[in-house]
Design an enzyme around this catalytic site. Structure first.
Site, PDB file in Angstrom:
ATOM      1  N   GLU A  14       0.854  -1.210   0.000  1.00 26.44           N
ATOM      2  CA  GLU A  14       0.000   0.000   0.000  1.00 26.44           C
ATOM      3  C   GLU A  14       0.876   1.240   0.000  1.00 26.44           C
ATOM      4  OE1 GLU A  14      -2.138   3.471   1.654  1.00 26.44           O
ATOM      5  OE2 GLU A  14      -0.367   2.460   2.450  1.00 26.44           O
ATOM      6  N   ASP A  26      -9.455   0.088  20.794  1.00 30.84           N
ATOM      7  CA  ASP A  26     -10.567  -0.690  21.332  1.00 30.84           C
ATOM      8  C   ASP A  26     -11.871  -0.321  20.620  1.00 30.84           C
ATOM      9  OD1 ASP A  26     -11.961  -2.411  22.974  1.00 30.84           O
ATOM     10  OD2 ASP A  26     -12.006  -1.047  24.693  1.00 30.84           O
TER      11      ASP A  26
HETATM   12  N1  TRP Z   1      -1.446   4.809   4.578  1.00 27.71           N
HETATM   13  C1  TRP Z   1      -2.057   6.063   4.334  1.00 27.71           C
HETATM   14  C2  TRP Z   1      -1.024   6.958   3.682  1.00 27.71           C
HETATM   15  O1  TRP Z   1       0.140   6.727   3.848  1.00 27.71           O
HETATM   16  C3  TRP Z   1      -2.494   6.689   5.633  1.00 27.71           C
HETATM   17  C4  TRP Z   1      -3.466   7.753   5.455  1.00 27.71           C
HETATM   18  C5  TRP Z   1      -3.256   9.066   5.459  1.00 27.71           C
HETATM   19  C6  TRP Z   1      -4.845   7.584   5.272  1.00 27.71           C
HETATM   20  N2  TRP Z   1      -4.401   9.735   5.313  1.00 27.71           N
HETATM   21  C7  TRP Z   1      -5.411   8.839   5.191  1.00 27.71           C
HETATM   22  C8  TRP Z   1      -5.661   6.457   5.189  1.00 27.71           C
HETATM   23  C9  TRP Z   1      -6.757   8.992   5.050  1.00 27.71           C
HETATM   24  C10 TRP Z   1      -7.012   6.615   5.022  1.00 27.71           C
HETATM   25  C11 TRP Z   1      -7.554   7.874   4.959  1.00 27.71           C
HETATM   26  O2  TRP Z   1      -1.337   7.899   2.965  1.00 27.71           O
HETATM   27 ZN    ZN Z   2      -1.399   3.239   5.910  1.00 31.75          ZN
END
Ligand code: TRP
Ligand code: ZN
Ligand code: CA
Length: 442
Positions: free
Chosen positions: A175, A306
């Site tokens: 990801e 939680d």
């Molecule tokens: N893994 C995502 C990223 O690195 C984390 C993230 C940032 C995110 N803003 C977000 C995930 C908003 C969901 C919604 O960008």
């Molecule tokens: Zn992330």
């Protein structure tokens, strides 16, 4: 037994002058108003034990420590994370598969776990990315979502849940390189399989140390499911506004699959208004360790972890066990039943299954009785508990043929599921007939 609607011409065949739909209102018994509240259409989710979720996080921390400090795509800590999650799911009775792909010259892995059962044409998915950035262990980003989804899947197994939808859980690779794993999964899902996915729930960062409670503003049903959960806790939520395209729900959304999810905040600062409603520190990032080496086991807010883990379970149970049947479904019996002349009442049964709660206030009863003097005939609808609703009285001078009519019954005090009966009695000598067919429409 649910039967298809009959072809219309069948009901219209052999009509007579007296066939017009009878206004049933005056003939019908009055139902007790609001005697029974409609039961909830879904099962209640179990509480997800925080200690179990935290145990997964400490495993992710240990895996990173043993593998050069991270769980990043192409590094041994990533594959070790896959093996850990897969081992738990296999032991719990899931059907798991590991999907390989290549990104930046390294092999990546998605883990997909199917819970046996449910409607294969209605697949409810929940997922989280399992990879970290190379700077650190990625315990909040995204050990938190990975652990919350894992523990929810294990709770499904502990409950031996029999959901109405088919449940599929996923842990995505790469990801952090741009949603590579989830996009690979979606792109390689045949379009027939794609169209069976009724929703995808994404969990990326759900235990930020200075947490906010953000709900994705996407599919309204999914969004409402999460908001309702938080309303029940009296915890205010905000719409997640920066997420579109920033996590693994994006590839699903891009092909038209309904998506939703939760997020506790990343590098942005919490405002003073947000600190007032959620606690924590105004002017400080939701996650000061976002994408850095300090995203370790101590970078977790237990309360957020939680609540969000329980919210995942709530959504899986609420959306996955929904038994709502669309209105308009019909249940019919087309077996002929002879009506003895001036004799005992006869019945024909329709079994209603798969519905939730009570019958509607406008239950439609299509009756097709063939008779050579319909004034002889008394007709009742019997609810599963035996309550009789008079559809038609006898009348000595009504010499027309047949009772082919649609009645509307206020059956809102009756439980929908069960054996409904049409009861017909011929109360005068000479002419006879038979029940040709009858049908209930909800
Ligand atoms: N893994 C995502 C990223 O690195 C984390 C993230 C940032 C995110 N803003 C977000 C995930 C908003 C969901 C919604 O960008
Ligand atoms: Zn992330
Ligand atoms: Ca008769």
């Amino acid at each position: 037994m649910r039967l298809a609607r009959p072809a219309l011409p069948r009901l219209l065949r052999r009509t007579t002058a007296g066939v017009a739909t009878l206004a049933a209102a005056g003939l019908l018994a009055t139902a007790a108003p609001g005697a029974l509240a409609a039961p909830s259409p879904t099962l209640a989710a179990p509480d997800i034990p925080l200690a179990n979720v935290k145990a997964h996080l400490s495993q992710f921390q240990s895996i990173a420590q043993a593998n050069g400090g991270n769980r990043a795509h192409g590094r041994p800590g990533y594959k070790a994370s896959i093996d850990y999650v897969k081992g738990k799911l296999d032991a719990a009775g899931f059907t798991t598969s590991v999907q390989q792909f290549t990104s930046s010259g390294a092999t990546g892995y998605n883990l997909v776990a199917d819970w046996p059962g449910g409607d294969p044409n209605k697949v409810l998915m929940a997922g989280a990315h399992l990879d970290s950035v190379s700077a650190g262990a990625g315990v909040n980003d995204n050990g938190s979502g990975s652990a919350g989804v894992l523990e929810t899947a294990l709770a499904v197994s502990r409950a031996q849940l029999k959901p109405t939808k088919h449940l599929r859980f996923a842990w995505w690779g790469a990801e952090e390189l741009g949603m590579v794993g989830s996009r690979y999964y979606v792109n390689n899902l045949p379009s027939t399989e794609r169209s069976k996915v009724s929703g995808y729930l994404n969990f990326d960062m759900i235990a930020s140390p200075n947490p906010g409670y953000f709900v994705y503003d996407d599919d309204p049903t999914i969004e409402k499911t999460f908001k309702d959960y938080y309303a029940g806790l009296n915890v205010p939520t905000e719409i997640e506004t920066e997420g579109d395209g920033r996590s693994d729900h994006a590839p699903f959304k891009n092909v038209g699959i309904p998506v939703g999810g939760l997020f506790s905040g990343a590098e942005r600062a919490k405002s003073s208004a947000q600190a007032q409603k959620w606690g924590g520190s105004a002017g400080q990032a939701f996650d000061r360790c976002y994408h850095s080496s300090c995203d370790s086991a101590s970078n977790i807010n237990d309360t957020a972890l939680d609540r969000n883990s329980d919210a995942i379970a709530h959504a899986i149970w609420a959306l996955g066990t929904d038994t709502t049947v669309p209105p308009g479904d019909s249940y019919e019996n087309t077996t002929d039943v002879a009506i003895p002349d001036n004799g005992a009442a006869v019945t024909s049964t329709v079994n209603v299954t798969g519905r939730t709660g009570n019958a509607p206030a406008t239950l439609k009863v299509d009756v097709d009785i063939r008779h050579t003097w319909r004034g002889d005939v008394v007709v009742d609808l019997l609810a599963p508990d035996g309550t009789a609703y008079r559809l038609k009285n006898s009348s000595g001078n009504d010499s027309a043929d047949n009772v082919i009519a649609t009645y509307t019954v206020d059956a809102s005090s009756e439980v929908a599921n069960g054996a409904w009966k049409l009861r017909v009695q011929d109360v005068a000598a000479q002419d006879t007939g038979y029940i040709n067919s009858w049908k209930l429409t909800f």
